[in-house]
Design an enzyme around this catalytic site. Structure first.
Site, PDB file in Angstrom:
ATOM      1  N   MET A   1      67.109 -23.952  82.498  1.00 37.77           N
ATOM      2  CA  MET A   1      66.758 -22.868  81.562  1.00 37.77           C
ATOM      3  C   MET A   1      65.639 -22.465  81.296  1.00 37.77           C
ATOM      4  SD  MET A   1      69.876 -22.698  82.868  1.00 37.77           S
ATOM      5  CE  MET A   1      69.262 -23.646  83.941  1.00 37.77           C
ATOM      6  N   CYS A   2      65.127 -22.103  80.177  1.00 36.28           N
ATOM      7  CA  CYS A   2      63.953 -20.746  79.628  1.00 36.28           C
ATOM      8  C   CYS A   2      64.665 -19.903  78.797  1.00 36.28           C
ATOM      9  CB  CYS A   2      63.197 -20.828  80.769  1.00 36.28           C
ATOM     10  SG  CYS A   2      62.502 -22.248  81.411  1.00 36.28           S
TER      11      CYS A   2
END
Length: 408
Positions: A1-2
């Site tokens: 993710m980020c």
């Protein structure tokens, strides 16, 4: 993710990003000089070959060890980009033709070919329409694929670029701040292309709400760092589904998705650009140090196996020991971490000097936390997951260095 977010201050732009990837995937800071290339020279990216351009700009990149592209980076002209995995209705169903580019490849190509943010957006869009995007996005999980969004900044402003296959939409950042995470956000485009179920599993709306708040109130680099270290509480909160993915400072632990913040970056684009990076996982246990684009960097030899020669992996001994009892472990060195960063932000040291000091402190803090012999406060299922990841990478247990005196 980020998570990536920008803040607009009276003096200019700030950008911050946590890169969330597999827990054993080392990420290295790498410098590439500006270069001229002969006509027709082929360029091999992560999975495809495309034509090279006549000139590429100098860049500093944060790269997963196995990848040609990068999760985040900056070039000599002050262009800085962070990308996000976004889950669209086509994600996971792409038919490979052999010419597609990873979103991380598009990020590097834009930095190497653009002198300002509008040109960087044009580079990505042109390559996207010509080649498409696709290919495995994970070394550990080869079938894992996703589309991408980008936050592209330079000293004058920032632009959000969101994609779904070869489709795209862009939006100039207006107002005090803006954030992106693992879901589409541009009105109209999001409704047409987003995969809401996968977005909910990724907890992207929850994290984006927190980074948007950080972006709105940030006035300097320290505020951006604090936003990246946010756990939505005094310590990570664990979910059997997605680990500690409900806050920007992510730690692996879910059965459905298990990613953690494997590298972090803050770009200060006010005046002469100055970049602050961890070069390690976990911004909460890492130390932000300065780098500049016009100086070569020593390469970190990290891969997906423990290597004592790798600064990224040496820090993992600290990070994984702290995770036994995050609040108690971090309390042992947080004051020294914060004091060091405050001094550096006031008077940035030479990058090589800062890297050496960061490594020295990292080793000391590892010994300090290991010597405290913290009781593991995590639930049993989480301990089992981390034992599995440690075994896969041959990670040793951190041991206290007996007799070592505190550093002054």
């Amino acid at each position: 993710m980020c998570d990536t977010f920008v803040a607009r201050t009276d003096a200019g732009m700030l950008l911050a990003k946590n890169s969330d990837r597999d827990p054993n995937e080392a990420q290295s800071l790498r410098w590439y000089a500006a270069a001229d290339h002969p006509p027709g020279e082929p360029l091999r990216t992560t999975w495809s070959t495309i034509p090279q351009v006549a000139h590429t700009h100098a860049v500093v990149l944060s790269q997963p060890w196995w990848m040609w592209g990068a999760e985040m980076g900056a070039n000599e002209h002050g262009v800085t980009i962070g990308n996000e995995a976004v889950f669209t209705r086509r994600t996971g169903r792409q038919a490979r033709t052999g010419t597609e580019l990873l979103g991380m490849d598009l990020l590097r190509l834009a930095l190497e070919r653009a002198t300002h943010r509008d040109e960087a957006v044009e580079v990505i869009v042109t390559l996207l329409e010509q080649h498409g995007q696709g290919g495995s996005c994970s070394h550990e999980h080869p079938r894992f694929t996703y589309d991408n969004s980008f936050l592209v900044a330079d000293p004058a402003g920032a632009t959000v670029l969101e994609t779904a296959g070869r489709h795209w939409a862009s939006e100039e950042v207006a107002g005090r701040g803006r954030s992106i995470s693992n879901g589409l956000t541009i009105p109209g485009f999001a409704e047409r292309h987003a995969d809401p179920l996968r977005g909910r599993v990724a907890r992207c709306a929850v994290r984006r709400a927190r980074t948007a708040e950080s972006a709105q109130r940030a006035t300097g680099v320290a505020d951006m760092i604090a936003g990246l270290r946010d756990h939505a509480g005094p310590a990570p909160t664990w979910s059997l589904v997605n680990g500690a993915l409900s806050a920007p400072c992510a730690h692996a632990g879910g059965l459905v998705t298990s990613t953690q913040s494997t590298a972090s970056w803050v770009a200060d684009l006010r005046g002469t650009p100055q970049h602050w990076v961890t070069g390690t996982s976990a911004p909460c246990t890492g130390l932000f140090r300065p780098v500049v684009v016009n100086q070569p960097l020593p390469e970190d030899p990290g891969t997906n196996r423990f290597d004592p020669a790798s600064a990224w992996w040496r820090h993992e001994l600290l990070h994984r020991t702290v995770l036994r009892d995050h609040a108690a472990g971090l309390a042992l060195f947080r004051e020294e971490r914060d004091a060091t960063e405050r001094a550096w932000l006031d008077a940035p040291p030479e990058p090589g000097e800062a890297a050496a000091e960061a490594d020295r402190l990292d080793r000391w803090w590892t010994a300090l936390v290991a010597g405290a012999d913290l009781e593991d406060a995590r639930p049993a299922w989480l301990r089992r997951l981390w034992r599995r990841w440690d075994a896969a990478a041959d990670v040793p247990q951190a041991q206290p260095e007996r007799g070592q005196a505190p550093l002054t």
